[in-house]
Motif scaffolding. Structure first.
Motif, PDB file in Angstrom:
ATOM      1  N   THR A  95       4.734  15.005  -5.433  1.00 52.33           N
ATOM      2  CA  THR A  95       4.007  14.347  -4.360  1.00 52.33           C
ATOM      3  C   THR A  95       3.813  15.326  -3.219  1.00 52.33           C
TER       4      THR A  95
ATOM      5  N   ASN B 196       3.234  15.364   0.709  1.00 52.40           N
ATOM      6  CA  ASN B 196       3.462  14.465   1.842  1.00 52.40           C
ATOM      7  C   ASN B 196       3.233  15.235   3.131  1.00 52.40           C
TER       8      ASN B 196
ATOM      9  N   GLN C 218       3.978  11.463   5.046  1.00 54.96           N
ATOM     10  CA  GLN C 218       3.516  10.341   4.239  1.00 54.96           C
ATOM     11  C   GLN C 218       2.814  10.860   2.987  1.00 54.96           C
ATOM     12  N   LEU C 219       2.949  10.119   1.898  1.00 49.52           N
ATOM     13  CA  LEU C 219       2.339  10.489   0.627  1.00 49.52           C
ATOM     14  C   LEU C 219       0.817  10.445   0.732  1.00 49.52           C
TER      15      LEU C 219
ATOM     16  N   LEU D  74       8.314  13.979  -8.370  1.00 43.75           N
ATOM     17  CA  LEU D  74       8.235  12.542  -8.620  1.00 43.75           C
ATOM     18  C   LEU D  74       8.906  12.180  -9.939  1.00 43.75           C
TER      19      LEU D  74
ATOM     20  N   LEU E 298       3.266   5.732 -10.112  1.00 45.58           N
ATOM     21  CA  LEU E 298       3.249   5.272  -8.735  1.00 45.58           C
ATOM     22  C   LEU E 298       3.504   3.773  -8.658  1.00 45.58           C
ATOM     23  N   THR E 299       4.236   3.353  -7.652  1.00 43.95           N
ATOM     24  CA  THR E 299       4.403   1.937  -7.381  1.00 43.95           C
ATOM     25  C   THR E 299       3.214   1.440  -6.564  1.00 43.95           C
TER      26      THR E 299
ATOM     27  N   GLU F  82       3.368   2.862  -3.103  1.00 41.61           N
ATOM     28  CA  GLU F  82       2.923   4.254  -3.010  1.00 41.61           C
ATOM     29  C   GLU F  82       1.400   4.350  -3.080  1.00 41.61           C
TER      30      GLU F  82
ATOM     31  N   ALA G  42       0.123   3.418   0.271  1.00 40.40           N
ATOM     32  CA  ALA G  42       0.266   4.503   1.243  1.00 40.40           C
ATOM     33  C   ALA G  42      -0.868   5.520   1.090  1.00 40.40           C
ATOM     34  N   MET G  43      -1.210   5.847  -0.146  1.00 44.31           N
ATOM     35  CA  MET G  43      -2.262   6.831  -0.382  1.00 44.31           C
ATOM     36  C   MET G  43      -3.639   6.292  -0.033  1.00 44.31           C
TER      37      MET G  43
ATOM     38  N   ARG H 114       0.096  -4.030   0.343  1.00 49.61           N
ATOM     39  CA  ARG H 114       0.559  -4.376  -1.006  1.00 49.61           C
ATOM     40  C   ARG H 114      -0.321  -5.476  -1.599  1.00 49.61           C
TER      41      ARG H 114
ATOM     42  N   ARG I 203       5.972   0.258 -12.338  1.00 49.52           N
ATOM     43  CA  ARG I 203       6.139   1.620 -11.838  1.00 49.52           C
ATOM     44  C   ARG I 203       5.191   2.634 -12.445  1.00 49.52           C
TER      45      ARG I 203
END
Length: 220
Positions: free
Chosen positions: A55, A57, A66-67, A95, A166-167, A170, A173-174, A179, A200
């Motif tokens: 990743t 960041n 941050q990612l 990762l 990636l969750t 995540e 965030a990108m 969510r 995941r």
């Protein structure tokens, strides 16, 4: 490593320089979650991704990184220390199980002392990184959250034909998305047959449809 000779920045460099990098680099292995280097770390060498996923960041120096991106096999990073003699400007984290070729800073210095063109070769890697950041910024400027999420997933295919580890958090965030927005978009993309997903990881089935949707909306 042969993968670095055929993909990414090093594959585009003169044979003599490419051979020197590969012969003097050291293969290093990192467990999931290992921080390879942090924002603000002292001077160091460059790293080329041989296998696994990292990743990238970033943040201003007074904020938490941050990612924003996943490193692709064959990509290199860390050139800033060599070119500017300034500390690290981003955080790089493994990762999954990851292997990277490390070329120490003093090795690059010796190479540059013998051949001034080495500076130009390394600077080309920086510009490739700038190209990636331009794409990231462009994707973040897409107004609709679902299209930003599609752009992130399509960009994640740069790591290869493997599940994207990636969750939903995540991905959010990108993509600068909540969510709830990520969950809704993933359900939509799965129903369309573009992806399949678990908690995941996500398998990209149709990257081209994701790209078209990110660019145009309305179902791609």
């Amino acid at each position: 490593m042969s993968i670095l000779s055929t993909r990414g920045w090093l594959s585009m460099q003169p044979e003599k320089f490419r051979a020197a990098i590969l012969s003097q680099g050291v293969l290093q292995h990192f467990a999931p979650g290992h921080v390879i280097y942090r924002l603000g770390d002292a001077l160091g060498g460059i790293y080329g991704l041989v296998s696994g996923t990292v990743t990238v960041n970033i943040a201003p120096s007074d904020h938490t990184p941050q990612l924003i991106h996943l490193g692709a096999i064959g990509a290199w990073t860390g050139e800033g220390c060599f070119l500017t003699r300034q500390p690290r400007r981003l955080e790089l984290r493994a990762l999954v199980e990851t292997s990277m070729m490390h070329v120490p800073l003093d090795t690059l210095d010796r190479m540059a002392a013998q051949d001034a063109e080495v500076v130009r070769y390394v600077a080309q890697s920086v510009m490739m990184g700038v190209d990636v950041l331009v794409r990231v910024i462009h994707d973040l400027q897409i107004p609709e959250a679902a299209r930003r999420i599609a752009a992130v997933l399509q960009r994640a295919t740069w790591i290869g034909e493997v599940p994207v580890p990636l969750t939903q958090a995540e991905i959010g965030a990108m993509a600068n998305a909540s969510r709830k927005q990520v969950n809704a978009a993933l359900q939509r993309f799965a129903a369309a047959g573009w992806i399949s997903n678990t908690y995941r990881s996500i398998t990209i089935i149709d990257a081209e449809r994701l790209r078209r949707f990110a660019a145009q909306g309305d179902g791609g």
